[in-house]
Design an enzyme around this catalytic site. Structure first.
Site, short mmCIF file in Angstrom:
data_model
loop_
_atom_site.label_atom_id
_atom_site.label_comp_id
_atom_site.label_asym_id
_atom_site.label_seq_id
_atom_site.Cartn_x
_atom_site.Cartn_y
_atom_site.Cartn_z
N LYS A 48 0.87 -1.17 0.00
CA LYS A 48 0.00 0.00 0.00
C LYS A 48 0.91 1.22 0.00
O LYS A 48 1.54 1.55 0.99
CB LYS A 48 -0.91 0.02 1.22
CG LYS A 48 -1.87 1.21 1.19
CD LYS A 48 -2.89 1.14 2.33
CE LYS A 48 -3.98 2.18 2.14
NZ LYS A 48 -3.49 3.55 2.13
N PHE A 73 -1.25 0.38 -10.77
CA PHE A 73 -1.66 -0.94 -10.28
C PHE A 73 -2.90 -1.49 -10.98
O PHE A 73 -3.30 -2.60 -10.72
CB PHE A 73 -1.81 -0.96 -8.76
CG PHE A 73 -2.62 0.15 -8.15
CD1 PHE A 73 -3.99 0.19 -8.32
CD2 PHE A 73 -2.00 1.15 -7.41
CE1 PHE A 73 -4.75 1.20 -7.75
CE2 PHE A 73 -2.74 2.18 -6.84
CZ PHE A 73 -4.13 2.20 -7.01
N ARG A 117 -16.73 1.03 -2.27
CA ARG A 117 -15.86 0.50 -1.23
C ARG A 117 -16.43 -0.86 -0.86
O ARG A 117 -17.51 -0.94 -0.29
CB ARG A 117 -15.87 1.42 -0.02
CG ARG A 117 -14.82 1.09 1.01
CD ARG A 117 -14.94 1.97 2.25
NE ARG A 117 -14.77 3.38 1.97
CZ ARG A 117 -13.60 3.98 1.75
NH1 ARG A 117 -12.50 3.28 1.78
NH2 ARG A 117 -13.55 5.27 1.49
P1 AMP Z 1 -7.01 5.24 2.24
O1 AMP Z 1 -6.63 6.48 1.48
O2 AMP Z 1 -6.30 5.13 3.54
O3 AMP Z 1 -8.51 5.09 2.32
O4 AMP Z 1 -6.49 3.98 1.42
C1 AMP Z 1 -6.88 3.67 0.12
C2 AMP Z 1 -5.88 4.25 -0.84
O5 AMP Z 1 -4.69 3.51 -0.88
C3 AMP Z 1 -6.33 4.21 -2.25
O6 AMP Z 1 -7.24 5.22 -2.55
C4 AMP Z 1 -5.00 4.41 -3.01
O7 AMP Z 1 -4.76 5.80 -3.15
C5 AMP Z 1 -3.98 3.87 -2.06
N1 AMP Z 1 -3.19 2.72 -2.55
C6 AMP Z 1 -1.88 2.57 -2.30
N2 AMP Z 1 -1.40 1.47 -2.85
C7 AMP Z 1 -2.42 0.86 -3.49
C8 AMP Z 1 -2.53 -0.34 -4.26
N3 AMP Z 1 -1.50 -1.18 -4.44
N4 AMP Z 1 -3.77 -0.64 -4.76
C9 AMP Z 1 -4.82 0.17 -4.55
N5 AMP Z 1 -4.75 1.31 -3.85
C10 AMP Z 1 -3.58 1.67 -3.31
#
Ligand code: AMP
Length: 543
Positions: free
Chosen positions: A242, A329, A408
């Site tokens: 991530k 990705f 989501r």
């Molecule tokens: P959050 O912003 O904490 O809700 O986490 C989700 C976000 O992680 C997504 O919107 C992407 O911007 C990010 N992200 C980072 N790495 C990845 C990945 N390998 N696949 C999908 N999303 C990712």
């Protein structure tokens, strides 16, 4: 002649007045079915709560103060009345309806065409003065009930209003089409108005994804610990790091390339160094990825990279200091073919056929086939390795899943740093003490519960002095009500707060309080509609 806006308003009121889904559908379907083509397009867009279709980049940019000026003038009420009304409703549209009340409108009644024509003119107008004039003329001709919706749309408050799904269903019903087809056309065209028209004329089947019309990004559900992964879906699992950067959807066709944020704003000129390498790739494509910087093979912490965020044009110096990379990705379109319905496995295969070169990178993808304890052990190792590479944690994806824009679901899971955080919105600010005297450094923040924002805590540490100074300036300009020490502010600043525990508490209206809250960072990339919800808070507290 264009249909009256008053009919649109009664329809919107009737939809709000009933909690029964079928009745909502019936009211909407009857109304939409009765409109001529031009009005149908407009009515559907306005019901979605936006002045323009999603693929349209125009914005009204009428500030809070212009809006409230016009409102005070139209209603003849005072700033005090308005503040009191805002405290009651927390929605400027409802404030407008209350202040104007039964005061009759002047001049010709407003038609749907008048509303869009005014929105077009406001978007095209330069400067506050002309925009205010246009809005003033429209509101003069509007009743309190009509003003409610105009103001909601202008202030962007209906963003959490009439759900898209509801509207899609009503359109399907109005024209006797299937729901899936309508939802799909909406996603691909990026315009609910055009979708309604396609539904009427039975042309929903067009398979192309519109370039330069960003669609919602697929979102992930947080899991609290690695053991939860196995309970969400069976093996095999696709695991990626991530990356802690900025989400970007890349559209390329012909000799044009654009990057869009998760809020669908165009952000291409923030990362000029990515343009040439993307343009060099032959054919058309839509990619989903994360923009971040690497240094010596490790991801640069988001807070360091973030200094570039928010600037429209990046200084050359910064560009050379922290050049951006894009980790691509996912792929949503390639050479005219929409790929959303393919499985992740199939999409990944197509993605890897695209000749991408640094600084455009593929993520390192691993497959895990185990379940139970071996799964937990494998995830544990992956998590530690991802952290070692400077990344935030893991994304665990279901290889069988299609790409679901804007959803989501449980098909993408995110495992973040063990520290719990919530994304919340700032609702009030307070002047600081001691060394923080003279700056607005104490923030009260809220989570979301449907359309309501409920306060859950207050935090005053975590931001840098520079960020606090910038936020002070921002909040001074976006104060809704000044109580001296405390100020109610426009709820549009999203921050991420960390905490040790959530406990039930009478102190805040959410019914919960955070133990040791601290601000982790500003989240200018996240819209208020995507902050954490009361349900999520309950879920964490319930453990
Ligand atoms: P959050 O912003 O904490 O809700 O986490 C989700 C976000 O992680 C997504 O919107 C992407 O911007 C990010 N992200 C980072 N790495 C990845 C990945 N390998 N696949 C999908 N999303 C990712």
């Amino acid at each position: 002649m264009s249909a009256s806006f008053a009919d649109w308003v009664s329809t919107a009121d009737a939809v709000r007045a009933t909690a029964k889904k079928l009745e909502k559908h019936a009211v909407l379907a009857r109304y939409l079915g009765s409109l001529e083509d031009g009005d149908l397009v407009v009515a559907a867009r306005l019901l979605a709560g936006a002045p323009f279709p999603r693929r349209d980049e125009r914005v009204l940019s009428v500030g809070w103060s212009a809006l409230s000026d016009v409102l005070l003038e139209r209603s003849g009420k005072t700033g005090e009345d308005m503040a009191a009304s805002y405290q009651r409703h927390a929605d400027l549209g409802d404030v407008a309806a209350e202040l104007i009340g039964e005061d009759p409108p002047r001049g010709d009644r407003v038609s749907l065409a008048d509303v869009v024509a005014t929105f077009d003119a406001i978007a095209a107008a330069r400067g506050v003065g002309p925009k205010r004039e246009l809005l003033r003329a429209l509101l003069a001709r509007s009743s309190g009930d009509e003003a409610r919706y105009i103001v909601k749309i202008v202030s962007g408050e209906t963003r959490i209003g009439l759900r898209e799904g509801l509207l899609e269903e009503a359109i399907a019903r109005a024209f006797g089409r299937d729901r899936e087809g309508v939802g799909r056309a909406h996603m691909l065209t990026g315009d609910i108005g055009a979708t309604a028209l396609r539904a009427r004329h039975d042309t929903l089947g067009e398979p192309t994804l519109a370039h330069f019309a960003p669609i919602g990004v697929m979102l992930a559900t947080p899991v609290l610990d690695l053991a939860e992964v196995g309970r969400r879906f069976p093996p095999p699992y696709v695991v990626e790091d991530k990356y802690d950067g900025i989400r970007a959807q890349v559209h390329k066709a012909g000799d044009r390339v654009e990057l869009y944020s998760r809020t669908m704003d165009r952000i291409t000129n923030r990362y000029p160094e990515l343009v040439a390498p993307l343009l060099a790739v032959p054919g058309s494509f839509v990619l989903d990825g994360e923009v971040l910087a690497f240094s010596d093979g490790r991801a640069v912490p988001f807070t360091d990279f973030q200094t570039r965020l928010g600037r429209k044009d990046v200084a050359a110096e910064l560009r050379t200091k922290l050049p951006a990379s894009l980790v691509a990705f996912d792929v949503l379109e390639r050479d005219g073919r929409a790929l959303l319905d393919l499985s992740l496995t199939e999409r990944s295969a197509i993605l890897r056929q695209i000749p991408l070169e640094a600084p455009i990178l593929f993520p390192d993808q691993r497959a895990i086939a185990e379940s139970g304890d071996p799964l937990a052990a494998a995830l544990e190792r992956e998590f530690a390795a991802a952290r070692e590479r400077g990344n935030e944690g893991l994304m665990v994806k279901d290889p069988r899943s299609p790409y679901r824009p804007g959803r989501r679901g449980m098909e993408w899971l995110k495992v973040k740093r063990p520290l719990r955080t919530l994304d919340v919105v700032v609702t009030g600010v307070e002047w600081g003490h001691g060394k923080r005297r003279g700056v607005l450094s104490d923030y009260t923040f809220a989570v979301r519960d449907g359309e309501r924002l409920l306060n859950i805590g207050k935090a005053y540490s975590g931001l840098t002095d520079k960020e606090i100074a910038e936020m002070t300036e921002y909040f001074l300009a976006h104060t809704v009500r000044d109580y001296g020490r405390f100020r109610l502010v426009e709820p549009d600043t999203v921050i991420e707060v960390a905490f040790d525990q959530i406990q039930p508490s009478e102190r805040h209206e959410s019914g919960y309080a955070l133990r040791f809250p601290r601000i982790v960072r500003l989240r200018p990339d996240k819209p208020v509609s995507e902050i954490d919800t009361l349900d999520e808070v309950r879920r964490i507290a319930g453990r």
